[in-house]
Design an enzyme around this catalytic site. Structure first.
Site, PDB file in Angstrom:
ATOM      1  N   LYS A 119      39.722  -4.434  -4.256  1.00  0.00           N
ATOM      2  CA  LYS A 119      40.724  -3.750  -5.085  1.00  0.00           C
ATOM      3  C   LYS A 119      42.143  -4.076  -4.658  1.00  0.00           C
ATOM      4  CE  LYS A 119      37.994   0.303  -6.402  1.00  0.00           C
ATOM      5  NZ  LYS A 119      37.564   1.599  -5.874  1.00  0.00           N
ATOM      6  N   LYS A 200      15.213   5.063 -11.527  1.00  0.00           N
ATOM      7  CA  LYS A 200      14.873   5.909 -10.390  1.00  0.00           C
ATOM      8  C   LYS A 200      15.633   7.235 -10.478  1.00  0.00           C
ATOM      9  CE  LYS A 200      15.342   6.057  -5.468  1.00  0.00           C
ATOM     10  NZ  LYS A 200      15.763   5.746  -4.220  1.00  0.00           N
ATOM     11  N   LYS A 203      20.803  11.487  -8.341  1.00  0.00           N
ATOM     12  CA  LYS A 203      21.960  12.282  -8.748  1.00  0.00           C
ATOM     13  C   LYS A 203      23.021  11.390  -9.384  1.00  0.00           C
ATOM     14  CE  LYS A 203      24.447  13.768  -5.454  1.00  0.00           C
ATOM     15  NZ  LYS A 203      25.289  14.279  -4.392  1.00  0.00           N
TER      16      LYS A 203
END
Ligand code: TRP
Length: 331
Positions: A119, A200, A203
């Site tokens: 970045k 899969k 979260k």
């Protein structure tokens, strides 16, 4: 004498069915063959979780979740890392034996640096010392409890190797077995649990079924599992069906074989398969949910269990720290 296993649980999110089959159930099985120790790694979570209400809630949910899933605090040692201050004494002493270069090579730190480079940021932007020294704290967690084996996923193997390195540096310096050298036990064949969208269950994909979802929500989530457009009469392949893959985790071998037969015969639609899945899932989860809700509604009881666990843990921890302090000349 049984060997000692240690399981560390980072409380960074609420438990889901993927955690249950991939982590909780295998870890709870250790109590049969090992003198099993389990702890909530709350100071590790602090590196990334800065909202006190959220962290407090996650710690309680995860603790209640393990207890509801069958962890027996009478038979094993179950505690919060933050309740064992010896962890931090040992961690400070281990710092003196940890090469900075070793920490530079840690995967999580390297990944953060790499991302910053890509970045165009300063290499250490957003990296706190908790992240940088994470492997030392983790080594302290492990070495403090004389762990023989530490069951971990592949992503954590490097951390165990670092704990070995650090312990060996200590033992070599004092020319004695001050710290026990731990071994990683890599779980090769843990269940991969598919999420609602077939990837899969995780979260970060937003495709989870929470372990303690109320019955109605559990049913609604199961009904949302993505299927193909095969009609009711068509013969279906169980092996490629997410509903079947989840069903198999909850059902007996006979039930699983029977469902596979019904898939192949044709005449069963996805709606019916989902009902079958809900029924076996709820059969297993309803008693857990009840226990979980009971613990969450009774904070004093949960604190009592964790407090008693911390006392047991500190007896072990004090012995290790005193051994280490003696060896070091700080006694
Ligand atoms: N690092 C582990 C994870 O991210 C959690 C953890 C912290 C741990 N300390 C530990 C695991 C000690 C095993 C032993 O999942």
């Amino acid at each position: 004498m049984k060997k000692i296993s240690l399981t560390g649980i980072k409380p960074t999110g609420i438990l889901h069915i993927g955690n249950y089959f991939g982590a909780l159930k295998p870890a709870l099985g250790l109590a049969r063959d090992y003198e099993a120790r389990y702890f909530i790694a709350d100071y590790h979570a602090l590196n990334t979780m800065k909202d006190p209400a959220e962290l407090r809630d996650t710690i309680r949910q995860v603790a209640a979740g393990w207890l509801a899933s069958g962890l027996d605090p009478e038979r094993v040692v179950f505690y919060r890392q933050s309740s064992v201050p010896e962890t931090f004494e040992l961690s400070t002493m281990l710092m003196a034996f940890t090469a900075k270069g070793l920490m530079n090579r840690a995967h999580a730190y390297k990944a953060a640096v790499e991302e910053n480079r890509e970045k165009g940021n300063d290499t250490d932007a957003g990296v706190n010392m908790g992240l940088f020294t994470y492997p030392v704290l983790m080594a302290a967690d492990i070495l403090l409890f004389d762990s023989d084996v530490v069951p971990v996923g592949k992503d954590q193997v490097q951390h165990i190797e670092m704990a070995q390195d650090i312990a060996q540096a200590v033992n070599a310096n004092y020319r004695s077995e001050v710290l026990k050298i731990p071994q990683a036990a890599v779980e090769e064949q843990v269940a991969v649990v598919p999420g609602l969208d077939g990837r899969k269950m995780s979260k970060s994909y937003g495709n989870v079924i929470p372990l303690f979802a109320p019955e109605k929500e559990l049913r609604a989530l199961i009904m949302r599992i993505v299927t193909n457009s095969q009609g009711v009469e068509e013969s279906k392949d169980p092996e490629t069906s997410r509903i079947y893959q989840l069903y198999r985790l909850f059902a007996s071998a006979e039930e699983t074989a029977a469902l596979a037969r019904r898939y192949r015969e044709g005449g069963m639609g996805w709606g019916e398969a989902k009902e079958a899945l809900f029924s076996v899932a709820n059969r297993e989860l309803a008693p857990l949910r009840e226990k979980f809700n009971g613990l969450m509604a009774d904070p004093a009881r949960l604190d009592g269990i964790l407090g008693a666990g911390a006392e047991k843990a500190r007896v072990i921890a004090r012995a290790t720290v005193s051994r280490m302090r003696k060896a070091a000349g700080i006694d």
